[in-house]
Design a protein around this motif. Structure first.
Motif, PDB file in Angstrom:
ATOM      1  N   LYS A 117       0.835  -1.203   0.000  1.00 44.93           N
ATOM      2  CA  LYS A 117       0.000   0.000   0.000  1.00 44.93           C
ATOM      3  C   LYS A 117       0.868   1.251   0.000  1.00 44.93           C
ATOM      4  O   LYS A 117       1.790   1.368   0.803  1.00 44.93           O
ATOM      5  N   GLY A 118       0.582   2.150  -0.894  1.00 46.31           N
ATOM      6  CA  GLY A 118       1.290   3.416  -0.935  1.00 46.31           C
ATOM      7  C   GLY A 118       2.574   3.405  -1.742  1.00 46.31           C
ATOM      8  O   GLY A 118       3.315   4.385  -1.734  1.00 46.31           O
ATOM      9  N   PHE A 119       2.864   2.287  -2.452  1.00 48.48           N
ATOM     10  CA  PHE A 119       4.066   2.283  -3.273  1.00 48.48           C
ATOM     11  C   PHE A 119       3.966   3.419  -4.285  1.00 48.48           C
ATOM     12  O   PHE A 119       2.943   3.584  -4.954  1.00 48.48           O
ATOM     13  N   PRO A 120       5.014   4.214  -4.416  1.00 50.10           N
ATOM     14  CA  PRO A 120       4.937   5.426  -5.263  1.00 50.10           C
ATOM     15  C   PRO A 120       4.988   5.126  -6.762  1.00 50.10           C
ATOM     16  O   PRO A 120       6.054   5.120  -7.370  1.00 50.10           O
ATOM     17  N   ILE A 121       3.840   4.862  -7.372  1.00 53.93           N
ATOM     18  CA  ILE A 121       3.781   4.703  -8.820  1.00 53.93           C
ATOM     19  C   ILE A 121       4.174   6.030  -9.460  1.00 53.93           C
ATOM     20  O   ILE A 121       3.745   7.095  -9.026  1.00 53.93           O
ATOM     21  N   ASP A 122       4.992   5.976 -10.496  1.00 62.75           N
ATOM     22  CA  ASP A 122       5.540   7.193 -11.093  1.00 62.75           C
ATOM     23  C   ASP A 122       4.477   7.992 -11.837  1.00 62.75           C
ATOM     24  O   ASP A 122       3.440   7.461 -12.257  1.00 62.75           O
ATOM     25  N   THR A 123       4.771   9.276 -12.011  1.00 57.89           N
ATOM     26  CA  THR A 123       3.840  10.186 -12.675  1.00 57.89           C
ATOM     27  C   THR A 123       3.459   9.683 -14.060  1.00 57.89           C
ATOM     28  O   THR A 123       2.282   9.692 -14.444  1.00 57.89           O
ATOM     29  N   GLY A 124       4.443   9.254 -14.843  1.00 58.39           N
ATOM     30  CA  GLY A 124       4.165   8.841 -16.214  1.00 58.39           C
ATOM     31  C   GLY A 124       3.182   7.695 -16.304  1.00 58.39           C
ATOM     32  O   GLY A 124       2.247   7.712 -17.125  1.00 58.39           O
ATOM     33  N   SER A 125       3.376   6.679 -15.469  1.00 59.26           N
ATOM     34  CA  SER A 125       2.462   5.533 -15.487  1.00 59.26           C
ATOM     35  C   SER A 125       1.062   5.957 -15.056  1.00 59.26           C
ATOM     36  O   SER A 125       0.056   5.520 -15.633  1.00 59.26           O
ATOM     37  N   VAL A 126       0.982   6.813 -14.026  1.00 62.02           N
ATOM     38  CA  VAL A 126      -0.318   7.286 -13.547  1.00 62.02           C
ATOM     39  C   VAL A 126      -1.036   8.058 -14.649  1.00 62.02           C
ATOM     40  O   VAL A 126      -2.215   7.815 -14.948  1.00 62.02           O
ATOM     41  N   VAL A 127      -0.327   8.990 -15.273  1.00 61.31           N
ATOM     42  CA  VAL A 127      -0.932   9.818 -16.322  1.00 61.31           C
ATOM     43  C   VAL A 127      -1.408   8.956 -17.496  1.00 61.31           C
ATOM     44  O   VAL A 127      -2.540   9.097 -17.978  1.00 61.31           O
ATOM     45  N   CYS A 128      -0.552   8.051 -17.960  1.00 65.58           N
ATOM     46  CA  CYS A 128      -0.901   7.255 -19.138  1.00 65.58           C
ATOM     47  C   CYS A 128      -2.055   6.298 -18.869  1.00 65.58           C
ATOM     48  O   CYS A 128      -2.914   6.094 -19.737  1.00 65.58           O
ATOM     49  N   LEU A 129      -2.106   5.712 -17.688  1.00 64.48           N
ATOM     50  CA  LEU A 129      -3.221   4.823 -17.368  1.00 64.48           C
ATOM     51  C   LEU A 129      -4.520   5.606 -17.169  1.00 64.48           C
ATOM     52  O   LEU A 129      -5.595   5.150 -17.586  1.00 64.48           O
ATOM     53  N   LYS A 130      -4.429   6.773 -16.559  1.00 67.51           N
ATOM     54  CA  LYS A 130      -5.630   7.592 -16.363  1.00 67.51           C
ATOM     55  C   LYS A 130      -6.226   8.023 -17.700  1.00 67.51           C
ATOM     56  O   LYS A 130      -7.451   8.107 -17.853  1.00 67.51           O
ATOM     57  N   LEU A 131      -5.360   8.296 -18.691  1.00 64.35           N
ATOM     58  CA  LEU A 131      -5.841   8.815 -19.966  1.00 64.35           C
ATOM     59  C   LEU A 131      -6.228   7.709 -20.954  1.00 64.35           C
ATOM     60  O   LEU A 131      -7.105   7.922 -21.788  1.00 64.35           O
ATOM     61  N   THR A 132      -5.588   6.554 -20.890  1.00 66.33           N
ATOM     62  CA  THR A 132      -5.884   5.495 -21.867  1.00 66.33           C
ATOM     63  C   THR A 132      -6.743   4.375 -21.299  1.00 66.33           C
ATOM     64  O   THR A 132      -7.316   3.597 -22.073  1.00 66.33           O
ATOM     65  N   ASN A 133      -6.851   4.295 -19.978  1.00 58.46           N
ATOM     66  CA  ASN A 133      -7.573   3.179 -19.364  1.00 58.46           C
ATOM     67  C   ASN A 133      -8.292   3.655 -18.100  1.00 58.46           C
ATOM     68  O   ASN A 133      -8.134   3.082 -17.025  1.00 58.46           O
ATOM     69  N   PRO A 134      -9.074   4.737 -18.228  1.00 57.82           N
ATOM     70  CA  PRO A 134      -9.622   5.389 -17.026  1.00 57.82           C
ATOM     71  C   PRO A 134     -10.578   4.520 -16.224  1.00 57.82           C
ATOM     72  O   PRO A 134     -10.718   4.708 -15.010  1.00 57.82           O
ATOM     73  N   ASP A 135     -11.249   3.594 -16.896  1.00 58.19           N
ATOM     74  CA  ASP A 135     -12.209   2.740 -16.194  1.00 58.19           C
ATOM     75  C   ASP A 135     -11.657   1.342 -15.946  1.00 58.19           C
ATOM     76  O   ASP A 135     -12.410   0.414 -15.655  1.00 58.19           O
ATOM     77  N   ASN A 136     -10.326   1.183 -16.051  1.00 61.95           N
ATOM     78  CA  ASN A 136      -9.692  -0.126 -15.839  1.00 61.95           C
ATOM     79  C   ASN A 136     -10.308  -1.195 -16.737  1.00 61.95           C
ATOM     80  O   ASN A 136     -10.548  -2.333 -16.310  1.00 61.95           O
ATOM     81  N   PHE A 137     -10.568  -0.803 -17.991  1.00 58.42           N
ATOM     82  CA  PHE A 137     -11.090  -1.762 -18.960  1.00 58.42           C
ATOM     83  C   PHE A 137     -10.178  -2.972 -19.074  1.00 58.42           C
ATOM     84  O   PHE A 137     -10.636  -4.104 -19.212  1.00 58.42           O
ATOM     85  N   LEU A 138      -8.838  -2.720 -18.991  1.00 60.77           N
ATOM     86  CA  LEU A 138      -7.853  -3.794 -18.994  1.00 60.77           C
ATOM     87  C   LEU A 138      -6.963  -3.677 -17.761  1.00 60.77           C
ATOM     88  O   LEU A 138      -6.664  -2.569 -17.306  1.00 60.77           O
ATOM     89  N   PRO A 139      -6.517  -4.800 -17.200  1.00 65.42           N
ATOM     90  CA  PRO A 139      -5.502  -4.724 -16.145  1.00 65.42           C
ATOM     91  C   PRO A 139      -4.164  -4.336 -16.755  1.00 65.42           C
ATOM     92  O   PRO A 139      -3.952  -4.473 -17.968  1.00 65.42           O
ATOM     93  N   ALA A 140      -3.272  -3.844 -15.939  1.00 63.61           N
ATOM     94  CA  ALA A 140      -1.961  -3.408 -16.418  1.00 63.61           C
ATOM     95  C   ALA A 140      -0.852  -4.093 -15.632  1.00 63.61           C
ATOM     96  O   ALA A 140      -1.089  -4.671 -14.564  1.00 63.61           O
ATOM     97  N   VAL A 141       0.341  -4.043 -16.185  1.00 58.98           N
ATOM     98  CA  VAL A 141       1.559  -4.431 -15.481  1.00 58.98           C
ATOM     99  C   VAL A 141       2.598  -3.376 -15.830  1.00 58.98           C
ATOM    100  O   VAL A 141       2.776  -3.034 -16.999  1.00 58.98           O
ATOM    101  N   ILE A 142       3.266  -2.835 -14.818  1.00 54.21           N
ATOM    102  CA  ILE A 142       4.241  -1.772 -15.030  1.00 54.21           C
ATOM    103  C   ILE A 142       5.622  -2.284 -14.654  1.00 54.21           C
ATOM    104  O   ILE A 142       5.803  -2.883 -13.595  1.00 54.21           O
ATOM    105  N   CYS A 143       6.590  -2.024 -15.525  1.00 52.41           N
ATOM    106  CA  CYS A 143       7.985  -2.408 -15.268  1.00 52.41           C
ATOM    107  C   CYS A 143       8.846  -1.154 -15.218  1.00 52.41           C
ATOM    108  O   CYS A 143       8.651  -0.226 -16.005  1.00 52.41           O
ATOM    109  N   SER A 144       9.792  -1.137 -14.304  1.00 48.73           N
ATOM    110  CA  SER A 144      10.693   0.003 -14.172  1.00 48.73           C
ATOM    111  C   SER A 144      11.756  -0.021 -15.260  1.00 48.73           C
ATOM    112  O   SER A 144      11.926  -1.002 -15.990  1.00 48.73           O
ATOM    113  N   SER A 145      12.500   1.071 -15.362  1.00 47.98           N
ATOM    114  CA  SER A 145      13.626   1.160 -16.286  1.00 47.98           C
ATOM    115  C   SER A 145      14.907   1.268 -15.462  1.00 47.98           C
ATOM    116  O   SER A 145      15.092   2.231 -14.718  1.00 47.98           O
TER     117      SER A 145
END
Length: 326
Positions: A117-145
């Motif tokens: 709980k509270g793991f700091p998801i980065d701004t880019g991932s938050v922004v892109c998921l909010k804009l392309t998948n706002p209703d969680n139509f699909l689950p996601a997996v995020i990998c760091s660089s």
């Protein structure tokens, strides 16, 4: 190629302006609409999940994979906190995250899943998921660089993702979160006066856009070091992401590219780009680097050992040294 588990690839910018301040600049508004086009493409893609590689989530030891099934938090960007907060409630494919982690481990990579709980998801991932998948139509997996990963490690990371998808029987859209040029303005600007930071940034951005619109993904991946050296992009992981995207989608130029939008966002070159497989390849360049399947550690390609250098130098001694007689 129809059985490949990646059904489409996207490069998406991660700064918060198109999400939080789209009405303050015409270009930011156009990017917002470009995101909406990608949203519809993803909905019609037949994908089972969104697989993200974020250049805005740096890691130092190996790669991290988000595995919290339902991360909930309120995010505030560390640079542009004046734009406001971003509450989010995402849906992650935690089972696939574990499969991805295991596939990475089997190929010699250092990875770990993160889920608390509270793991700091980065701004880019938050922004892109909010804009392309706002209703969680699909689950996601995020990998760091990983900031220290070389080409081999990054390519193997992409191959591990494909292997995990094949084992799971799932299809995915691959998303790279990052900009082209990424130099930010260093002083406050009026949003209406936003522009690409420099002419050199603009010229290189246009070259990359032309390559990707022509479907030349592997050419961009192969030229990424040269692009980085010429454009002097401050954030090297930006172009490292093309190694990953090429490895995930297929290391070739068999793509149809679409530039949905390209605008300055506080000086950066922010582009919304899509890639889908095409019947015919774009013009090829010579691909001169190997395609590893298992990561075996860093290769000392820039500073060869003294032993190797001595052997190389001895091969150049085809005649007597200066001052010596025949």
């Amino acid at each position: 190629m129809s059985d490949h588990p990646i059904v489409g690839g996207y490069l998406l910018p991660g700064l918060p302006h198109p999400l939080l301040a789209a009405d303050q600049n015409a270009g930011w508004g156009r990017l917002r609409r470009a995101f909406e086009q990608v949203r519809e493409d993803i909905r019609q893609s037949g994908a089972d999940l969104i697989l993200m590689y974020s250049t805005m989530w740096p890691s130092v030891i190996g790669h991290q994979i988000q595995a919290d099934p339902e991360p909930v938090w309120t995010h505030v960007d560390e640079l542009f906190h004046d734009l406001g907060a971003i509450p989010y409630h995402f849906k992650m494919d935690s089972d696939f995250a574990e499969q991805f982690h295991l596939a990475c481990k089997n190929r010699g990579l250092a990875t770990r899943t993160v889920s608390y709980k509270g793991f700091p998801i980065d701004t880019g991932s938050v922004v892109c998921l909010k804009l392309t998948n706002p209703d969680n139509f699909l689950p996601a997996v995020i990998c760091s660089s990983n900031v220290y990963a070389d080409r081999a490690e990054t390519v193997v990371l992409g191959k591990a993702a494909v292997e995990a998808l094949k084992q799971s029987g799932k299809k995915a859209v691959a998303v790279v979160v990052g900009t082209l040029s990424n130099r930010l303005h260093q002083t406050w600007i009026d949003p209406a006066e936003d522009h690409i930071h420099s002419l050199k940034d603009q010229e290189w951005n246009q070259k990359i856009l032309a390559f990707l619109e022509a479907g030349r993904l592997e050419d961009v991946a192969q030229l990424s070091r040269q692009i980085h050296a010429e454009a002097r992009v401050h954030k090297v992981v930006n172009f490292k992401s093309f190694w990953w995207l090429s490895a995930v989608m297929g290391a070739h130029n068999l793509y149809q590219g679409t530039v949905y939008g390209y605008e300055p966002v506080y000086g950066t070159g922010s582009a919304v780009i899509g890639l889908k497989r095409a019947a015919h390849a774009a013009q090829d360049l010579e691909f001169d680097e190997e395609s590893p399947d298992v990561y075996r550690g860093d290769r000392n390609v820039l500073a060869p050992s003294l032993e190797a250098r001595g052997e190389f130098d001895s091969q150049l001694q085809v005649g007597p040294a200066l001052g010596e007689e025949d």
